[in-house]
Design an enzyme around this catalytic site. Structure first.
Site, PDB file in Angstrom:
ATOM      1  N   ARG A 100       0.840  -1.195   0.000  1.00  0.00           N
ATOM      2  CA  ARG A 100       0.000   0.000   0.000  1.00  0.00           C
ATOM      3  C   ARG A 100       0.879   1.250   0.000  1.00  0.00           C
ATOM      4  O   ARG A 100       2.059   1.193   0.365  1.00  0.00           O
ATOM      5  CB  ARG A 100      -0.908   0.017   1.222  1.00  0.00           C
ATOM      6  CG  ARG A 100      -1.851  -1.184   1.333  1.00  0.00           C
ATOM      7  CD  ARG A 100      -2.635  -1.123   2.624  1.00  0.00           C
ATOM      8  NE  ARG A 100      -3.573  -2.241   2.765  1.00  0.00           N
ATOM      9  CZ  ARG A 100      -3.266  -3.407   3.310  1.00  0.00           C
ATOM     10  NH1 ARG A 100      -2.035  -3.627   3.757  1.00  0.00           N
ATOM     11  NH2 ARG A 100      -4.165  -4.369   3.404  1.00  0.00           N
ATOM     12  N   LYS A 150      -1.849  -2.098   7.671  1.00  0.00           N
ATOM     13  CA  LYS A 150      -3.221  -1.624   7.824  1.00  0.00           C
ATOM     14  C   LYS A 150      -4.045  -2.539   8.721  1.00  0.00           C
ATOM     15  O   LYS A 150      -4.851  -2.073   9.530  1.00  0.00           O
ATOM     16  CB  LYS A 150      -3.882  -1.497   6.454  1.00  0.00           C
ATOM     17  CG  LYS A 150      -5.307  -0.974   6.493  1.00  0.00           C
ATOM     18  CD  LYS A 150      -5.891  -0.868   5.101  1.00  0.00           C
ATOM     19  CE  LYS A 150      -7.336  -0.377   5.144  1.00  0.00           C
ATOM     20  NZ  LYS A 150      -7.924  -0.277   3.786  1.00  0.00           N
ATOM     21  N   HIS A 173      -4.163   3.030  -5.594  1.00  0.00           N
ATOM     22  CA  HIS A 173      -4.490   1.722  -5.026  1.00  0.00           C
ATOM     23  C   HIS A 173      -4.725   0.674  -6.113  1.00  0.00           C
ATOM     24  O   HIS A 173      -4.620  -0.527  -5.845  1.00  0.00           O
ATOM     25  CB  HIS A 173      -5.722   1.835  -4.132  1.00  0.00           C
ATOM     26  CG  HIS A 173      -5.865   0.708  -3.159  1.00  0.00           C
ATOM     27  ND1 HIS A 173      -5.007   0.510  -2.094  1.00  0.00           N
ATOM     28  CD2 HIS A 173      -6.771  -0.299  -3.086  1.00  0.00           C
ATOM     29  CE1 HIS A 173      -5.374  -0.561  -1.424  1.00  0.00           C
ATOM     30  NE2 HIS A 173      -6.448  -1.074  -1.997  1.00  0.00           N
ATOM     31  N   ARG A 190      -2.007  -1.833  -6.578  1.00  0.00           N
ATOM     32  CA  ARG A 190      -2.026  -3.011  -5.698  1.00  0.00           C
ATOM     33  C   ARG A 190      -2.856  -4.123  -6.322  1.00  0.00           C
ATOM     34  O   ARG A 190      -2.470  -5.297  -6.265  1.00  0.00           O
ATOM     35  CB  ARG A 190      -2.592  -2.602  -4.333  1.00  0.00           C
ATOM     36  CG  ARG A 190      -2.649  -3.701  -3.290  1.00  0.00           C
ATOM     37  CD  ARG A 190      -2.863  -3.076  -1.919  1.00  0.00           C
ATOM     38  NE  ARG A 190      -3.433  -3.990  -0.956  1.00  0.00           N
ATOM     39  CZ  ARG A 190      -2.747  -4.870  -0.240  1.00  0.00           C
ATOM     40  NH1 ARG A 190      -1.432  -4.975  -0.405  1.00  0.00           N
ATOM     41  NH2 ARG A 190      -3.342  -5.652   0.642  1.00  0.00           N
ATOM     42  N   HIS A 240      -3.352 -10.103   2.883  1.00  0.00           N
ATOM     43  CA  HIS A 240      -4.770 -10.429   3.053  1.00  0.00           C
ATOM     44  C   HIS A 240      -4.913 -11.665   3.939  1.00  0.00           C
ATOM     45  O   HIS A 240      -4.250 -12.677   3.716  1.00  0.00           O
ATOM     46  CB  HIS A 240      -5.423 -10.709   1.693  1.00  0.00           C
ATOM     47  CG  HIS A 240      -5.669  -9.479   0.888  1.00  0.00           C
ATOM     48  ND1 HIS A 240      -4.883  -9.122  -0.185  1.00  0.00           N
ATOM     49  CD2 HIS A 240      -6.601  -8.509   1.009  1.00  0.00           C
ATOM     50  CE1 HIS A 240      -5.332  -7.989  -0.700  1.00  0.00           C
ATOM     51  NE2 HIS A 240      -6.367  -7.602   0.003  1.00  0.00           N
ATOM     52  N   TYR A 271      -9.324  -8.488  -5.064  1.00  0.00           N
ATOM     53  CA  TYR A 271      -8.159  -7.777  -5.591  1.00  0.00           C
ATOM     54  C   TYR A 271      -7.587  -8.455  -6.830  1.00  0.00           C
ATOM     55  O   TYR A 271      -6.648  -7.946  -7.427  1.00  0.00           O
ATOM     56  CB  TYR A 271      -7.058  -7.697  -4.522  1.00  0.00           C
ATOM     57  CG  TYR A 271      -7.211  -6.519  -3.596  1.00  0.00           C
ATOM     58  CD1 TYR A 271      -6.378  -5.410  -3.704  1.00  0.00           C
ATOM     59  CD2 TYR A 271      -8.179  -6.500  -2.605  1.00  0.00           C
ATOM     60  CE1 TYR A 271      -6.505  -4.328  -2.857  1.00  0.00           C
ATOM     61  CE2 TYR A 271      -8.325  -5.425  -1.756  1.00  0.00           C
ATOM     62  CZ  TYR A 271      -7.477  -4.342  -1.884  1.00  0.00           C
ATOM     63  OH  TYR A 271      -7.608  -3.264  -1.051  1.00  0.00           O
TER      64      TYR A 271
END
Length: 230
Positions: free
Chosen positions: A94, A119, A173, A176, A199, A208
């Site tokens: 990120r 995060k 983003h 990513r 994740h 994603y």
């Protein structure tokens, strides 16, 4: 009151943002009722309808868009844009993780980068691709952080870059998403990609992932050739 808050917020932010805010409020009120004996007969957030979740973005960095972005970064522009762009695509990190990355947590010998703060609150160590190592080696190690700039500076520089490249809908983003999709196309397994991306929920990881059908077709063609020759 909760319903009015929801409707007012929807005038200025996305439905997903409102869902997250109401989820936090719901948790706070539940905690207040259970732990602090707040006089609530029912959690009011449970009595309102949450906004529908938005569709997952499926935008990837197409080859032409990548060339336009790189071409739009000239010598007079922010020096950190190109390494940020390359590292985001190569690592899946990120923006905040890239800007917080310390040289002391980078091991070019082991080809890894350690992220103690992420995060979701879970530290992770990612593997570095040859391209990522090349980018890192080209950066000066004069400060503790690999890219010692502020998040606001990057945000403004990125917006100007999108404008110059005529890519107004491309978000940082999205890089990513591009990285995660490339990891799968390179043949990494779900646990390996999750290790890179951080994740912990496979369903979110799949949101994603946007594989290109033509890449799958090439993989099937190679597999068919192997079966035929065998």
């Amino acid at each position: 009151m909760v319903a009015r808050y929801r409707d007012d917020r929807l005038d200025s932010v996305s439905g997903d943002s409102v869902r997250r805010e109401l989820t936090i409020l719901r948790h706070c009120l539940t905690l207040a009722k259970r732990e602090w004996d707040a006089p609530l007969s029912v959690n009011p957030v449970l009595s309102v309808t949450l906004p529908a979740p938005s569709r997952a973005r499926d935008q990837r960095l197409e080859a032409d868009a990548g060339r336009r972005l790189r071409a739009a970064i000239g010598p007079a522009h922010a020096w950190y844009l190109l390494p940020l762009l390359e590292l985001a695509i190569e690592t899946g990190m990120r923006r905040g993780e890239l800007l917080a990355l310390l040289w002391s947590n980078v091991s070019l010998g082991n080809r890894t980068a350690h992220l103690p703060i992420t995060k979701n609150g879970h530290p992770r160590t990612i593997a570095l691709t040859p391209k990522a190592i090349e980018v890192l080696k080209a950066l000066p190690q004069t400060e503790a952080r690999v890219i010692p700039v502020s998040g606001n500076a990057v945000r403004l520089a990125w917006e100007r870059l999108r404008e110059r490249a005529s890519l107004p809908n491309l978000r940082f983003h999205d890089l990513r998403h591009e990285a995660v999709s490339r990891f799968f196309e390179a043949g990494l397994t779900v646990p390996e990609v999750a290790l890179m991306s951080g994740h912990r929920d496979t369903r979110m990881l799949m949101r994603y992932t946007h594989l290109r059908p033509e890449a799958i077709a090439e993989k099937l063609a190679r597999a068919s050739e192997g079966c035929f020759t065998a």
